[in-house]
Scaffold this motif. Sequence first.
Motif, short mmCIF file in Angstrom:
data_model
loop_
_atom_site.label_atom_id
_atom_site.label_comp_id
_atom_site.label_asym_id
_atom_site.label_seq_id
_atom_site.Cartn_x
_atom_site.Cartn_y
_atom_site.Cartn_z
N HIS A 149 0.86 -1.20 0.00
CA HIS A 149 0.00 0.00 0.00
C HIS A 149 0.88 1.24 0.00
O HIS A 149 0.84 2.08 0.90
CB HIS A 149 -0.95 0.01 1.21
CG HIS A 149 -1.79 -1.22 1.32
ND1 HIS A 149 -2.81 -1.53 0.41
CD2 HIS A 149 -1.76 -2.24 2.21
CE1 HIS A 149 -3.38 -2.67 0.76
NE2 HIS A 149 -2.77 -3.14 1.86
N TYR A 178 2.44 4.77 -0.84
CA TYR A 178 1.95 6.11 -1.15
C TYR A 178 3.09 7.12 -1.00
O TYR A 178 4.09 6.88 -0.32
CB TYR A 178 0.80 6.51 -0.22
CG TYR A 178 -0.47 5.72 -0.42
CD1 TYR A 178 -1.43 6.15 -1.33
CD2 TYR A 178 -0.70 4.55 0.31
CE1 TYR A 178 -2.62 5.43 -1.51
CE2 TYR A 178 -1.85 3.81 0.14
CZ TYR A 178 -2.81 4.26 -0.78
OH TYR A 178 -3.96 3.55 -0.95
N ARG A 191 -1.34 12.27 2.88
CA ARG A 191 -1.14 11.28 1.83
C ARG A 191 -1.51 11.90 0.49
O ARG A 191 -2.61 12.43 0.33
CB ARG A 191 -1.98 10.03 2.09
CG ARG A 191 -1.64 8.88 1.16
CD ARG A 191 -2.38 7.63 1.54
NE ARG A 191 -3.81 7.74 1.24
CZ ARG A 191 -4.71 6.80 1.52
NH1 ARG A 191 -4.33 5.70 2.16
NH2 ARG A 191 -5.99 6.96 1.23
N PRO A 194 -0.86 7.21 -4.73
CA PRO A 194 -0.24 5.88 -4.69
C PRO A 194 0.91 5.80 -5.69
O PRO A 194 0.90 6.43 -6.74
CB PRO A 194 -1.38 4.95 -5.07
CG PRO A 194 -2.26 5.79 -5.94
CD PRO A 194 -2.19 7.19 -5.38
N THR A 220 0.20 12.40 -11.47
CA THR A 220 0.67 11.02 -11.42
C THR A 220 0.98 10.45 -12.79
O THR A 220 1.69 9.45 -12.90
CB THR A 220 -0.36 10.13 -10.73
OG1 THR A 220 -1.61 10.23 -11.45
CG2 THR A 220 -0.57 10.56 -9.28
#
Length: 765
Positions: free
Chosen positions: A292, A294, A311, A314, A356
């Motif tokens: 997981h 991030y 956060r 990802p 991203t």
Amino acid sequence: MDVVKDFLFAIKIMRRILTFLCLSWITVAYSQQEQVWVLGDYGLDFNTIPPTLIRMNTVAFAEAGASVCNQAGQLLLYTDGDKVWNRNYKVMPNGRDLSLGTPTQSSTQGTVIVPIPERPLQYYVLSLTSVENGTKAGLLYYSKIDLSLDGGLGDVVAGEKAVLLDSQLTEKLTAIAGSGCNAWIISHSRTAALFKSFEVTAAGISRQAVISKVGHFNQNAYVLGTLMPSSDGRSIASASFSTSGGGLEIFDFNSSDGTLSNGLLLDDKTGYYSCCFSPDGSKVFAVNHYTHTYIFQFDLKATNPGASRVRLAPVDAFSKLKCGPDGKLYFPGYRGRNLGIINLPDLYAGACDIDTQGIAFPPGSSPSYALPNAVPLIRTDTAEHLLHQIAVQCWPGMRLLQAPAYGRDFRWSSGGAEADNPVQLPGTYWVTYKTEPCVFHSDTFIVPEPKGQLPLLEITPSCRNASNGKARALVSVNPNRYRYAWIREGRDTLATVDSVKGLAAGSYTVWVRTADSCDTLIPFTISEEAFAASFRLSDRILCQGDTLSLYNTADEHFTVLEWFFGDGQTSTLTHPQHIYSEPGTYMIRLLARGAICNDSASKTITVDAPIDTFFFKKDRSALCKGDRVLLEPLADSAILSLNWDWGDGNMLNTGYPGPLGHAYDEEGLMNIQLKARFRACAERHFSDSIRVYAPPLVDLGPDQTLCPQSAALDLYNRATGQANARYLWNTGDTTAHLKVSQPGQYNLTLFSARNKPVAGRHGSG
């Protein structure tokens, strides 16, 4: 290796991760040396805006990779820690086995490149073996690269490849520029909770580590994860994770001594793989471990930075963060098919504008998950060249050229190594030096010819007890441009031309003035030269007819010598000899003459006459035993000693030449010998003899009684062995027998053959 580490390693090797690192300037302003990143078979060229992908045709790295570009942004070399390639994508001739065959590619930060300070074509490649290597884990090697080798393509320097620097380290490895012309290589120990810093200078890498005992975890927590310096080099972020835990920390870094301090704990609940500061150092971005995964942001300006965690997006496991030359943060995107971008990393949370998708790689490419490690650039700025024009002065003399006292490593063209450099002659001088942190300077000083030439004084000293000193001023230029005044202290001017004479010993001054109004006073001294005439003699007393040698010991100043021997004879030789024909006392005199002074010296000698006839006289020729003979030698006061041999076994040494006596205790003919030693002349011998007799004996017997009418008594000498003796009685009788008939006292005197009387007495009554 435990099960968790085996699992982590399996995840690592499943990915083909290529890392390329251009030379990182650890300063707020980025350098052209970061303009190209290599990401597997493609690279990212920051020479364009926005950066564009370029085909690299290189191999894929794993987690470890680093490279260096030049000032123009052109690739120089790159490495995975085990091999090093040149700019033509070929392994350098000596560029294999930089870690002696132990893998470094799976180490979190398995390699870093450090420019060697003050060596613009030389670099150190550091190679750190990964934790999976068991007993060979955590070995740190260095190799020296010289780009002047192999025709300018570069190669590993022979004898300086795979040199072991340290062991038992974690997979953390970074480097930071120092406060001067130096850098620091930083890692963490696997056996203790401490950081190690190794200094890099122009002289090499220090083998003695600087130890910093800081951190919030035990040593096992630091096995994996990255160290990343801030852009100003004052802080280091540490991302750590292992089966023992981990977290995210910030430390202050002292670039002067290489120490880490004041640890700030941002998170100890989550293990982190990588981290990166924003350009202005106000934010820290971190990627957590492989599950997981991030990107998180921490605000270091917040009241509680640890609680400010946000956060963002990802990412794939084992993704690294890197700040680009354009001030943006880059990270491997989802499944490694693109580079994500944080466009405004200095801003908080959603305002930082995270993309991203970013830059997409072409289908079939092999990009890397690991972005460049931090590599320091040792700034070697060159300051503006300064030209110093020294003011013209009237006369030549010592000039003090001064570089800034706050500089260091001074090198003057005239050979000095201090900030201040005194020089005597006109000309052009230059000095190089450094100032903090690593700025190079080159200053030039022009010392012009003086207006006038200081006269050279030609001094002639004065002789002892004389006033014949002289002084003269000499110049090589037109003498008509000079005026003079010669002055004795406390007195009037002695002369106004270029020379003066008739000076006694003492202190003087000459005033000099040129046609362009330069004047000065030059003190000088007339010394008193005590040139002395002297000589040495082979002897002060000699015998008539002997050779006397004379040795000149006068000062070399004297060139003419004249000798006077006292007997009317002379010589001009340096070391003459002389023979005296008559005895006596003579005074020898040396007269010495030189260019300046004359002197004389004298000495007195004595010449003894040799003695042709030497003897002694005695007061008798014969004597009785026990009697004393008186002897008197005939000689003068030149006698040093007399040696007597009396002929009876007795001898006497004396310096007394007067009369002396000797008594014999045995009879016979005695041969007397005398040897005389004289102070200069040859010794003499003389001998004579003397007869020694035994003395006569008288024995008339005991006293007798004469009665009236008795017969006459017969008195005679009863001692034997008295032949040839003569008799004398007190009655006047001279016969051997005396007839007495009257009472009285009768005496006999006996004379030996040498007339020595012996008396005897006989009484009768």
